[in-house]
Enzyme design. Structure first.
Site, PDB file in Angstrom:
ATOM      1  N   LYS A   1       0.841  -1.204   0.000  1.00  0.00           N
ATOM      2  CA  LYS A   1       0.000   0.000   0.000  1.00  0.00           C
ATOM      3  C   LYS A   1       0.878   1.258   0.000  1.00  0.00           C
ATOM      4  O   LYS A   1       2.082   1.186   0.274  1.00  0.00           O
ATOM      5  CB  LYS A   1      -0.896  -0.012   1.239  1.00  0.00           C
ATOM      6  CG  LYS A   1      -0.097   0.085   2.550  1.00  0.00           C
ATOM      7  CD  LYS A   1      -0.946  -0.156   3.789  1.00  0.00           C
ATOM      8  CE  LYS A   1      -0.089  -0.051   5.039  1.00  0.00           C
ATOM      9  NZ  LYS A   1      -0.825  -0.435   6.253  1.00  0.00           N
TER      10      LYS A   1
ATOM     11  N   ARG B   1       1.033 -10.570   7.325  1.00  0.00           N
ATOM     12  CA  ARG B   1       0.958  -9.397   6.431  1.00  0.00           C
ATOM     13  C   ARG B   1       2.135  -8.484   6.741  1.00  0.00           C
ATOM     14  O   ARG B   1       2.092  -7.696   7.678  1.00  0.00           O
ATOM     15  CB  ARG B   1      -0.353  -8.626   6.658  1.00  0.00           C
ATOM     16  CG  ARG B   1      -1.622  -9.422   6.404  1.00  0.00           C
ATOM     17  CD  ARG B   1      -2.858  -8.514   6.537  1.00  0.00           C
ATOM     18  NE  ARG B   1      -2.849  -7.745   7.773  1.00  0.00           N
ATOM     19  CZ  ARG B   1      -3.338  -8.156   8.930  1.00  0.00           C
ATOM     20  NH1 ARG B   1      -3.907  -9.345   9.035  1.00  0.00           N
ATOM     21  NH2 ARG B   1      -3.263  -7.388   9.997  1.00  0.00           N
TER      22      ARG B   1
HETATM   23  C1  PLP Z   1      -0.067  -1.457   6.850  1.00  0.00           C
HETATM   24  C2  PLP Z   1      -0.682  -2.705   7.308  1.00  0.00           C
HETATM   25  C3  PLP Z   1       0.095  -3.878   7.481  1.00  0.00           C
HETATM   26  C4  PLP Z   1       1.596  -3.891   7.406  1.00  0.00           C
HETATM   27  O1  PLP Z   1       2.132  -3.391   8.608  1.00  0.00           O
HETATM   28  P1  PLP Z   1       3.715  -3.385   8.849  1.00  0.00           P
HETATM   29  O2  PLP Z   1       3.837  -2.920  10.252  1.00  0.00           O
HETATM   30  O3  PLP Z   1       4.274  -2.407   7.873  1.00  0.00           O
HETATM   31  O4  PLP Z   1       4.214  -4.753   8.623  1.00  0.00           O
HETATM   32  C5  PLP Z   1      -0.564  -5.049   7.775  1.00  0.00           C
HETATM   33  N1  PLP Z   1      -1.908  -5.083   7.908  1.00  0.00           N
HETATM   34  C6  PLP Z   1      -2.671  -3.980   7.767  1.00  0.00           C
HETATM   35  C7  PLP Z   1      -4.131  -4.076   7.940  1.00  0.00           C
HETATM   36  C8  PLP Z   1      -2.088  -2.760   7.480  1.00  0.00           C
HETATM   37  O5  PLP Z   1      -2.856  -1.669   7.372  1.00  0.00           O
END
Ligand code: PLP
Length: 359
Positions: free
Chosen positions: A10, A196
């Site tokens: 993103k 994620r």
């Molecule tokens: C941005 C985001 C992530 C990634 O988070 P990081 O701390 O960069 O690994 C994962 N899940 C969601 C829902 C996010 O908004």
């Protein structure tokens, strides 16, 4: 066994380039890509990405047909979302892949726990009718970079309860996921079927100062280096005030350099008088206020040529500042430092694994 990975790309790949970050993640073996907006998901498809892809911030006003037709997994926060996705699938004659988000304590997106039983019941009915397929159930941590925060434990517990309620309702999602970068690294028990991972895939430590970080065993190397060319060099006298409002005044004669990047490029204005850059083999302090398009640095008594390379931040391997250093200098997190960079900067992507790659 390795937990499957969703690379989060993103916000233009955290400032590194959406399509390029997505491509690199796929090459590196990421089974999934994750984005916030519908536009980001569609841009990845337009660029040729065909793998599993989840979007989680689709507006009530946004039609879902295009997303579903593009084989994107969409996230539902509410029963209204479920109905919208089912209707879009019906119009297309296809079965949308829908993931349900449960709010386990971040109080941001997702179904509240109070609504969850109704939400999964409706999802199960739509699934049984062939109107949707529930491919995932997921949630998001509030404080995963702080392993001592009791919120982590509490959110895991609520997530487990939500999964049990969904299972009782008859849902059998393909993936259950909770952990972001710090969660995946610090809480192996939170990895479930998928992690994620955003910030760590760009080589940035997701939990600075925690648990033996910077994770030597992972070998995280920041992917982004921000360079500029020194626009000019000149002597100033003792007593000279530097940059707007003279928030720094030279105590003795010194040499200053002008770096052609400012807050319009996403350089944090709050880093004035705090951050450092790398020029000619040494760190050089930023003097005075960060301007819209320029920053003044102190070269001391060194003779540095105009046109010299300035590294604002990079890997840190040679001693240059990192995005984390800039974050500390400006009272923010490295996420904000890298995602903000832009403006008139030009972006170049280099495959550092290619032999002879120009770093
Ligand atoms: C941005 C985001 C992530 C990634 O988070 P990081 O701390 O960069 O690994 C994962 N899940 C969601 C829902 C996010 O908004």
């Amino acid at each position: 066994m390795r937990t499957p990975l969703m690379a989060v790309v993103k916000a233009d790949g955290y400032g590194h380039g959406l399509v390029e970050a997505g491509r690199a993640a796929r090459e590196g073996g990421a089974e999934w890509l994750g984005v916030a907006s519908a536009d980001e998901a569609l841009a990845l498809r337009a660029a040729g990405d065909t793998g599993r892809l989840l979007a989680w911030l689709i507006m009530p006003s946004e039609p879902a047909e295009e997303l579903i037709a593009a084989d994107i997994d969409v996230t539902a926060y509410t029963i209204a979302d479920l109905e919208k996705f089912a209707a879009a699938g019906d119009a297309l004659g296809s079965i949308p892949r829908v993931q349900l988000k449960i709010d386990t304590g971040l109080s941001r997106g997702g179904s509240s726990f109070a609504e969850w039983t109704n939400m999964v019941a409706r999802a199960r009915i739509l699934e049984a009718e062939g109107a949707i397929r529930v491919t995932g159930i997921w949630s998001h941590f509030a404080s995963s970079e702080d392993p001592d925060d009791p919120a982590n434990e509490s959110q895991e517990k609520v997530f487990a309860e939500a999964l049990a309620i969904a299972a009782d309702a008859g849902l059998r999602p393909e993936v259950r996921h909770l952990a972001n970068s710090a969660g995946a690294l610090l809480r192996p028990g939170a990895r479930f079927d998928l992690v994620r991972v955003g910030i760590a895939t760009y080589g940035i430590d997701p939990a600075p100062g925690v648990g033996g970080s910077p994770w030597p065993e992972l070998g995280l190397v920041p992917a982004m280096t921000v360079r500029a060319e020194l626009a000019m060099v000149k002597q100033i006298e003792a007593g000279a005030g530097v940059s707007y409002n003279h928030t720094w005044v030279a105590e003795e004669p010194t040499t200053v350099g002008v770096v052609p990047a400012g807050y319009a490029e996403g350089i944090q204005r709050s880093a004035g008088n705090r951050a450092e850059v790398w020029v000619d083999g040494a760190r050089r302090p930023v003097r005075g206020t960060v301007c819209m398009d320029q920053v003044v640095i102190d070269l001391g008594s060194d003779e540095v040529e105009p046109g010299s390379e300035v590294v604002l931040w990079g890997t840190g391997a040679d001693g240059e500042p990192t995005a984390q250093d800039w974050a500390e200098a400006s009272g923010t997190i490295a996420y904000e430092v890298v995602t903000r960079i832009g403006g008139r900067m030009k972006r170049r992507h280099v495959d550092t694994e290619q032999e002879g790659a120009d770093r």
